[in-house]
Design an enzyme around this catalytic site. Structure first.
Site, PDB file in Angstrom:
ATOM      1  N   GLY A   1      17.817  -6.014  23.281  1.00 26.11           N
ATOM      2  CA  GLY A   1      17.696  -7.412  23.686  1.00 26.11           C
ATOM      3  C   GLY A   1      18.760  -7.770  24.702  1.00 26.11           C
ATOM      4  O   GLY A   1      19.133  -6.974  25.569  1.00 26.11           O
ATOM      5  N   GLY A   2      19.255  -8.997  24.568  1.00 29.87           N
ATOM      6  CA  GLY A   2      20.259  -9.472  25.515  1.00 29.87           C
ATOM      7  C   GLY A   2      21.524  -8.644  25.486  1.00 29.87           C
ATOM      8  O   GLY A   2      22.298  -8.643  26.443  1.00 29.87           O
TER       9      GLY A   2
ATOM     10  N   GLY B   1      19.348   8.664  61.172  1.00 30.27           N
ATOM     11  CA  GLY B   1      19.983   7.492  60.562  1.00 30.27           C
ATOM     12  C   GLY B   1      20.957   7.895  59.474  1.00 30.27           C
ATOM     13  O   GLY B   1      21.961   7.221  59.231  1.00 30.27           O
ATOM     14  N   ALA B   2      20.648   9.018  58.812  1.00 29.97           N
ATOM     15  CA  ALA B   2      21.518   9.458  57.722  1.00 29.97           C
ATOM     16  C   ALA B   2      22.911   9.822  58.242  1.00 29.97           C
ATOM     17  O   ALA B   2      23.904   9.678  57.525  1.00 29.97           O
ATOM     18  CB  ALA B   2      20.882  10.641  57.000  1.00 29.97           C
TER      19      ALA B   2
HETATM   20  C1  HXC Z   1      21.714  -9.956  11.681  1.00 34.27           C
HETATM   21  C2  HXC Z   1      21.358  -7.726  11.477  1.00 34.27           C
HETATM   22  C3  HXC Z   1      20.872  -7.669  12.800  1.00 34.27           C
HETATM   23  C4  HXC Z   1      20.847  -8.873  13.551  1.00 34.27           C
HETATM   24  C5  HXC Z   1      20.818  -5.703  11.964  1.00 34.27           C
HETATM   25  N1  HXC Z   1      21.281  -6.488  11.000  1.00 34.27           N
HETATM   26  N2  HXC Z   1      20.534  -6.404  13.064  1.00 34.27           N
HETATM   27  N3  HXC Z   1      21.769  -8.866  10.934  1.00 34.27           N
HETATM   28  N4  HXC Z   1      21.262  -9.986  12.959  1.00 34.27           N
HETATM   29  N5  HXC Z   1      20.422  -8.888  14.814  1.00 34.27           N
HETATM   30  C6  HXC Z   1      21.721  -6.092   9.666  1.00 34.27           C
HETATM   31  C7  HXC Z   1      20.569  -5.670   8.788  1.00 34.27           C
HETATM   32  O1  HXC Z   1      20.018  -6.775   8.157  1.00 34.27           O
HETATM   33  C8  HXC Z   1      21.273  -4.746   7.803  1.00 34.27           C
HETATM   34  O2  HXC Z   1      21.945  -5.517   6.850  1.00 34.27           O
HETATM   35  C9  HXC Z   1      22.326  -4.092   8.636  1.00 34.27           C
HETATM   36  O3  HXC Z   1      22.503  -4.927   9.776  1.00 34.27           O
HETATM   37  C10 HXC Z   1      21.929  -2.737   9.130  1.00 34.27           C
HETATM   38  O4  HXC Z   1      20.631  -2.822   9.669  1.00 34.27           O
HETATM   39  P1  HXC Z   1      19.472  -1.799   9.325  1.00 34.27           P
HETATM   40  O5  HXC Z   1      18.209  -2.399   9.861  1.00 34.27           O
HETATM   41  O6  HXC Z   1      19.512  -1.454   7.876  1.00 34.27           O
HETATM   42  O7  HXC Z   1      19.943  -0.535  10.139  1.00 34.27           O
HETATM   43  P2  HXC Z   1      19.080   0.490  10.970  1.00 34.27           P
HETATM   44  O8  HXC Z   1      17.919   0.949  10.163  1.00 34.27           O
HETATM   45  O9  HXC Z   1      20.034   1.502  11.470  1.00 34.27           O
HETATM   46  O10 HXC Z   1      18.483  -0.340  12.181  1.00 34.27           O
HETATM   47  C11 HXC Z   1      19.334  -0.899  13.156  1.00 34.27           C
HETATM   48  C12 HXC Z   1      18.533  -1.825  14.099  1.00 34.27           C
HETATM   49  C13 HXC Z   1      17.734  -2.858  13.261  1.00 34.27           C
HETATM   50  C14 HXC Z   1      17.567  -0.972  14.909  1.00 34.27           C
HETATM   51  C15 HXC Z   1      19.532  -2.474  15.039  1.00 34.27           C
HETATM   52  O11 HXC Z   1      18.634  -3.458  12.308  1.00 34.27           O
HETATM   53  C16 HXC Z   1      17.142  -3.931  14.107  1.00 34.27           C
HETATM   54  O12 HXC Z   1      16.093  -3.721  14.709  1.00 34.27           O
HETATM   55  N6  HXC Z   1      17.770  -5.087  14.128  1.00 34.27           N
HETATM   56  C17 HXC Z   1      17.292  -6.220  14.864  1.00 34.27           C
HETATM   57  C18 HXC Z   1      17.454  -5.997  16.322  1.00 34.27           C
HETATM   58  C19 HXC Z   1      17.096  -7.224  17.113  1.00 34.27           C
HETATM   59  O13 HXC Z   1      15.894  -7.526  17.267  1.00 34.27           O
HETATM   60  N7  HXC Z   1      18.095  -8.004  17.534  1.00 34.27           N
HETATM   61  C20 HXC Z   1      17.922  -9.213  18.203  1.00 34.27           C
HETATM   62  C21 HXC Z   1      17.701  -8.810  19.668  1.00 34.27           C
HETATM   63  S1  HXC Z   1      17.441 -10.195  20.643  1.00 34.27           S
HETATM   64  P3  HXC Z   1      22.273  -4.956   5.384  1.00 34.27           P
HETATM   65  O14 HXC Z   1      22.872  -6.121   4.676  1.00 34.27           O
HETATM   66  O15 HXC Z   1      20.963  -4.516   4.817  1.00 34.27           O
HETATM   67  O16 HXC Z   1      23.233  -3.820   5.571  1.00 34.27           O
HETATM   68  C22 HXC Z   1      18.910 -10.492  21.267  1.00 34.27           C
HETATM   69  C23 HXC Z   1      18.912 -11.684  22.077  1.00 34.27           C
HETATM   70  C24 HXC Z   1      20.180 -11.773  22.850  1.00 34.27           C
HETATM   71  O17 HXC Z   1      19.845  -9.816  21.091  1.00 34.27           O
HETATM   72  C25 HXC Z   1      19.883 -12.573  24.052  1.00 34.27           C
HETATM   73  C26 HXC Z   1      21.093 -12.789  24.878  1.00 34.27           C
HETATM   74  C27 HXC Z   1      20.675 -13.291  26.221  1.00 34.27           C
END
Ligand code: HXC
Length: 510
Positions: free
Chosen positions: A169-170, A404-405
């Site tokens: 994501g971001g 040109g290069a």
């Molecule tokens: C809160 C999060 C989190 C998030 C992970 N966790 N991502 N908590 N916000 N974004 C937490 C999980 O709930 C979990 O908690 C722990 O972190 C580990 O995650 P797992 O899923 O168990 O680990 P894994 O299987 O290794 O997967 C990692 C991951 C997945 C691929 C990153 O967690 C995931 O897809 N997360 C969401 C990613 C996402 O969509 N992010 C938002 C992107 S948008 P526990 O308590 O169980 O340990 C964005 C916008 C920004 O970033 C824009 C800025 C301009």
């Protein structure tokens, strides 16, 4: 008194545990170090000063009031690398997946502001699930605060990102605005939208590794500048890179002790160029022959291999290298190589790193894919970057410098200070065969005549002397003396200063 000291120790111990022993074990099971272990490898022993260890988020929704961990998922502070100051942040995946909350972002912003004020680089170790979902727009705002600082710091202090886990994501945009991105193979990936969203929107089925793993970003997208096999190797290599760089844009890069004679002659270079112009040779041999102790740190080694970029030292001083590579696509310029080199030249110029350019280029790669892809604009990036650079620039033409290069590859005309050529150099609008076929089209049926015309052209133009007669080449040098001549040239350019006219900024063809 004793009790408060104990209390401090126990609060520290609690913070150091991050998301707890179980999650630390999970991190280790994936072959990853924890956020603090990474800093131990990156920084000089005992040099880390941590800030904001007790910061916690202030969110209450989604049960967050019960999920407060001291430090809030990122370890921040400063330390030293070989005695030189560096600000760092290291995201802790064991705490809510290293996700970025409002306070997590504030911690990063704090050390970025200090880094800019104190003139020291920032190294970010990224391992995060992105915006903390429970905090909604507050975490998006936090990201934007970091982005804005990345841009403000660009060209003021070096910024290095190491991707050591997910980065989605971001979250990818902060690294994208730093100077260098390095990844760890098989445990890190970067993408704007993950495989699930890709499948929903485009019907493409792709794994996270294919979509945004180290191979993808070092070989296809060029988002990353390099990849390493594991956390320890990555962090050790970042230490090596750090030593080439100045602390900020007002300082010169550090001068290292060297044990290599700047006047060293390399007789083998006299036979580096093959007898046949069509035969390639490895330009890296020349780079290693010129560099102190043959030490070369390559940037974007796996992408656009027809051009080589990286850092070396001459007489202990950092020099940025841009070199055509004849063994790949004959060393031609194309969209990818022009973009790669342009970015590198701009980094060197922003941070007072002199540039050595080694030229063996048959021209721009022809073809519809190049033209449709905008090779005109991308090639212009490199031309623009060189033309704008004011750091000391030394150019050596080893063989072809066509069309040109020739102009683009740090020619005298666009600002190089010292231009050398080997006697094997051929500086012309194009190669002899192409030139005679255009000039003497009516004689094409007569093979004998055309062969003679080609020989005449070669004799007249396929050498460095036409350019040398005009002063476009300062001296034709013996290949074996290349290190000596280039070292002396850079030594004479150490006091170079150029006044530039005021402008808000240029309009580089992005
Ligand atoms: C809160 C999060 C989190 C998030 C992970 N966790 N991502 N908590 N916000 N974004 C937490 C999980 O709930 C979990 O908690 C722990 O972190 C580990 O995650 P797992 O899923 O168990 O680990 P894994 O299987 O290794 O997967 C990692 C991951 C997945 C691929 C990153 O967690 C995931 O897809 N997360 C969401 C990613 C996402 O969509 N992010 C938002 C992107 S948008 P526990 O308590 O169980 O340990 C964005 C916008 C920004 O970033 C824009 C800025 C301009």
């Amino acid at each position: 008194m004793r009790a408060v000291l104990d209390q401090l120790e126990s609060r520290r111990a609690e913070a150091r545990l991050g998301g707890g022993q179980k999650r630390i074990a999970g991190q280790h099971a994936k072959g990853k170090l924890t956020a603090r272990e990474r800093l131990d490898v990156l920084l000089d022993e005992g040099s880390f000063e941590e800030y904001d260890m007790y910061v916690t988020h202030r969110a209450t929704e989604f049960g967050m009031a019960e999920q407060k961990v001291a430090g809030d998922g990122v370890v921040t502070g400063w330390g030293t690398i070989n005695g030189r100051l560096v600000y760092v942040f290291s995201q802790d995946f064991t705490v809510l997946g290293g996700s970025l909350s409002e306070t997590h972002a504030q911690k990063i912003c704090k050390i970025m502001d200090m880094a800019v004020r104190n003139g020291a680089p920032v190294i970010g170790l990224n391992d995060s699930g992105g915006a903390r979902i429970q905090e909604g727009v507050s975490s998006l705002a936090g990201y934007a605060d970091v982005f804005k600082r990345n841009v403000g710091a660009s060209g003021v202090i070096p910024q290095i990102s190491v991707i050591m886990g997910p980065c989605a994501g971001g979250a990818v945009y902060s690294p994208a605005m730093t100077d260098f991105i390095f990844m760890v193979r098989d445990s890190s990936y970067m993408f704007v939208t993950g495989p699930d969203v890709v499948k929903t929107v485009t019907n493409e089925i792709v794994t996270a590794e294919e979509l945004g793993g180290a191979r993808t970003h070092t070989q296809k997208s060029s988002v990353a500048d390099g990849a390493f096999d594991n956390d320890v190797e990555a962090l050790e290599q970042i230490r090596t890179l750090f030593d080439f760089l100045p602390l900020n844009n007002r300082e010169k890069p550090p001068v290292r002790p060297f044990h290599d004679d700047p006047s060293r002659l390399e007789m083998r270079l006299d036979t580096l160029i093959p007898d046949s112009a069509a035969r390639p040779y490895d330009m890296k041999e020349l780079i290693l022959a010129i560099a102190d102790e043959s030490d070369f740190f390559e940037i974007q080694a796996a992408f656009a291999k027809n051009i080589i970029t990286g850092f070396m030292r001459i007489e202990g001083q950092t020099v940025g290298v841009v070199a055509n590579q004849p063994i790949v696509l004959a060393g031609c310029l194309d969209i990818d190589s022009a973009r790669k080199a342009a970015r590198f030249v701009r980094f060197c110029d922003a941070f007072s790193i002199p540039i050595m350019t080694l030229v063996d280029v048959p021209g721009f790669l022809p073809g519809t894919s190049q033209e449709f892809g905008g090779v005109i604009k991308h090639g212009a990036k490199l031309l623009f970057a060189y033309s704008q650079a004011t750091v000391p620039m030394v150019t050596l033409i080893t063989r072809k410098a066509y069309g040109g290069a020739y102009d683009v590859m740090a020619s005298k005309h666009i600002g190089a200070d010292v231009n050398y050529a080997w006697p094997t150099a051929e500086i012309a609008v194009m190669g002899a065969k192409g030139a005679t076929e255009i000039l003497y089209r009516s004689e094409l049926g007569d093979k004998e005549k055309i062969a003679q015309r080609t020989r005449d052209y070669e004799e007249r133009f396929a050498n460095p002397f036409v350019a040398a007669e005009r002063g476009f080449i300062d001296e034709v040098i013996m290949p074996h003396s290349s290190r000596k001549r280039i070292a002396r040239a850079f030594a004479a350019l150490r006091g170079k200063s150029v006044d530039t006219r005021w402008k808000k900024h240029d309009t580089i063809p992005l």
